[in-house]
Design a protein around this motif. Structure first.
Motif, PDB file in Angstrom:
ATOM      1  N   HIS A 116       8.309  28.481  13.334  1.00 49.58           N
ATOM      2  CA  HIS A 116       8.343  27.825  12.021  1.00 49.58           C
ATOM      3  C   HIS A 116       8.997  28.726  10.965  1.00 49.58           C
ATOM      4  O   HIS A 116       9.997  28.337  10.363  1.00 49.58           O
ATOM      5  CB  HIS A 116       6.934  27.449  11.574  1.00 49.58           C
TER       6      HIS A 116
ATOM      7  N   ASP B   4       8.417  13.606   2.433  1.00 48.98           N
ATOM      8  CA  ASP B   4       7.774  13.187   3.681  1.00 48.98           C
ATOM      9  C   ASP B   4       7.065  11.856   3.453  1.00 48.98           C
ATOM     10  O   ASP B   4       6.585  11.565   2.352  1.00 48.98           O
ATOM     11  CB  ASP B   4       6.783  14.224   4.214  1.00 48.98           C
TER      12      ASP B   4
ATOM     13  N   GLU C 209      14.838   6.484   3.423  1.00 43.12           N
ATOM     14  CA  GLU C 209      15.671   5.287   3.221  1.00 43.12           C
ATOM     15  C   GLU C 209      15.431   4.684   1.829  1.00 43.12           C
ATOM     16  O   GLU C 209      16.357   4.132   1.217  1.00 43.12           O
ATOM     17  CB  GLU C 209      15.358   4.211   4.274  1.00 43.12           C
TER      18      GLU C 209
ATOM     19  N   ALA D 106      13.791  18.486  13.162  1.00 49.57           N
ATOM     20  CA  ALA D 106      12.913  17.754  14.071  1.00 49.57           C
ATOM     21  C   ALA D 106      12.454  16.411  13.507  1.00 49.57           C
ATOM     22  O   ALA D 106      11.278  16.065  13.560  1.00 49.57           O
ATOM     23  CB  ALA D 106      11.687  18.610  14.443  1.00 49.57           C
TER      24      ALA D 106
HETATM   25  N1  SAM Z   1      10.484  19.211   9.461  1.00 48.04           N
HETATM   26  C1  SAM Z   1       9.178  19.584   9.930  1.00 48.04           C
HETATM   27  C2  SAM Z   1       9.254  20.624  11.020  1.00 48.04           C
HETATM   28  O1  SAM Z   1      10.356  20.937  11.459  1.00 48.04           O
HETATM   29  O2  SAM Z   1       8.204  21.146  11.415  1.00 48.04           O
HETATM   30  C3  SAM Z   1       8.371  18.360  10.388  1.00 48.04           C
HETATM   31  C4  SAM Z   1       8.869  17.694  11.623  1.00 48.04           C
HETATM   32  S1  SAM Z   1       7.859  16.298  12.095  1.00 48.04           S
HETATM   33  C5  SAM Z   1       8.176  16.201  13.810  1.00 48.04           C
HETATM   34  C6  SAM Z   1       8.757  14.926  11.377  1.00 48.04           C
HETATM   35  C7  SAM Z   1       8.349  14.593   9.962  1.00 48.04           C
HETATM   36  O3  SAM Z   1       9.267  13.672   9.411  1.00 48.04           O
HETATM   37  C8  SAM Z   1       6.970  13.966   9.864  1.00 48.04           C
HETATM   38  O4  SAM Z   1       6.174  14.695   8.952  1.00 48.04           O
HETATM   39  C9  SAM Z   1       7.246  12.540   9.393  1.00 48.04           C
HETATM   40  O5  SAM Z   1       6.223  12.060   8.545  1.00 48.04           O
HETATM   41  C10 SAM Z   1       8.577  12.692   8.662  1.00 48.04           C
HETATM   42  N2  SAM Z   1       9.452  11.510   8.653  1.00 48.04           N
HETATM   43  C11 SAM Z   1       9.906  10.807   9.733  1.00 48.04           C
HETATM   44  N3  SAM Z   1      10.721   9.821   9.339  1.00 48.04           N
HETATM   45  C12 SAM Z   1      10.800   9.898   7.984  1.00 48.04           C
HETATM   46  C13 SAM Z   1      11.507   9.141   6.997  1.00 48.04           C
HETATM   47  N4  SAM Z   1      12.274   8.104   7.340  1.00 48.04           N
HETATM   48  N5  SAM Z   1      11.377   9.510   5.702  1.00 48.04           N
HETATM   49  C14 SAM Z   1      10.577  10.549   5.351  1.00 48.04           C
HETATM   50  N6  SAM Z   1       9.887  11.289   6.232  1.00 48.04           N
HETATM   51  C15 SAM Z   1      10.006  10.969   7.543  1.00 48.04           C
END
Ligand code: SAM
Length: 239
Positions: free
Chosen positions: A54, A102, A131, A150
């Protein structure tokens, strides 16, 4: 990666952390683990893994896009989760102005707590979907950089990120071994949204994991119809 190895690896990249920054990372780690007991923030909880996968991994963006180290740039981090990659970048480069997005309220609450505890300024935290926020004129084409880690494959991610980037700004793609295939699949999406691949870096984390950072320049405005309605980019990626 122990804390000492983290400090040394970052130093080898030309960045000397202050005692204050080292303490901020310790506090961030403690809060991540404590909150993760009752809110799902991360599957990575072992201390050496958090520092490598991280904290260090987040900072690699700045090794290849060095303007992040000194310039007063704006950066939006889509799907930031528990704050990656933007919070480690903010700790080390406090002149950056970061916006974290998020769609999960519980993660937003955690981020707010971390930002207050670490006494960080120049941080905006937004609850919502990329979006929807990408159609808000306050945020649209307003940032020097957009990044995400991710969250989705590149063809989908382009639609989540490029609408936020100013013409002349950059979308920084952070990926593992599938990077080049995802980029090839996302070529049409990038072009449609105003992006073009400028540079690509391949490297390994100290544990040998392969990483790619691809720098996409935004050279044209994003057509108004993008991003499409929430859910559409992932169901029907452009191209
Ligand atoms: N970026 C962080 C990391 O690398 O540890 C979190 C990765 S986690 C697998 C994916 C995150 O993206 C989640 O917290 C999810 O809620 C958010 N997420 C997924 N699609 C999204 C969207 N369309 N708009 C905003 N957040 C989104």
């Amino acid at each position: 990666m122990t804390v000492e190895e983290f400090i040394l690896a970052v130093k080898n990249a030309g960045i000397t952390l202050t005692k204050h920054q080292i303490q901020q990372f310790e506090d961030y780690f403690d809060m991540l683990i404590a909150t993760n007991e009752h809110v799902n923030l991360t599957a990575i909880t072992e201390k050496n893994d958090v520092y490598l996968k991280h904290f260090y991994d987040s900072l690699t963006v700045s090794f290849y896009e060095q303007d992040l180290q000194t310039a007063e740039k704006t950066l939006i981090d889509i799907g930031t989760g528990a704050g990656f990659p933007s919070l480690p970048l903010k700790i080390v480069f406090p002149q950056l102005k970061i916006t974290m997005v998020d769609s999960l309220q519980k993660r937003i609450n955690f981020l707010q707590e971390v930002v207050t505890t670490l006494d960080l300024s120049g941080v905006e935290i937004i609850h919502g979907r990329a979006e929807d926020i990408g159609q808000n004129l306050r945020y649209r084409e307003a940032f020097d950089y957009a990044t995400a880690r991710a969250v989705a494959r590149t063809s989908v991610l382009a639609e989540y990120t490029l609408p936020f980037v100013k013409k002349g700004g950059k979308f920084i793609v952070m990926k593992g071994a599938a990077a080049q295939q995802e980029l090839a699949d996302g070529k049409q999406a990038l072009a449609t949204l105003g992006g073009v691949l400028h540079d690509e870096f391949e490297f390994s984390l100290p544990n040998g994991d392969v990483r790619y950072i691809q720098i996409v320049n935004k050279n044209k405005k994003t057509p108004k119809q993008y991003p499409r309605q929430a859910g559409t980019p992932s169901k029907k990626p452009i191209g």
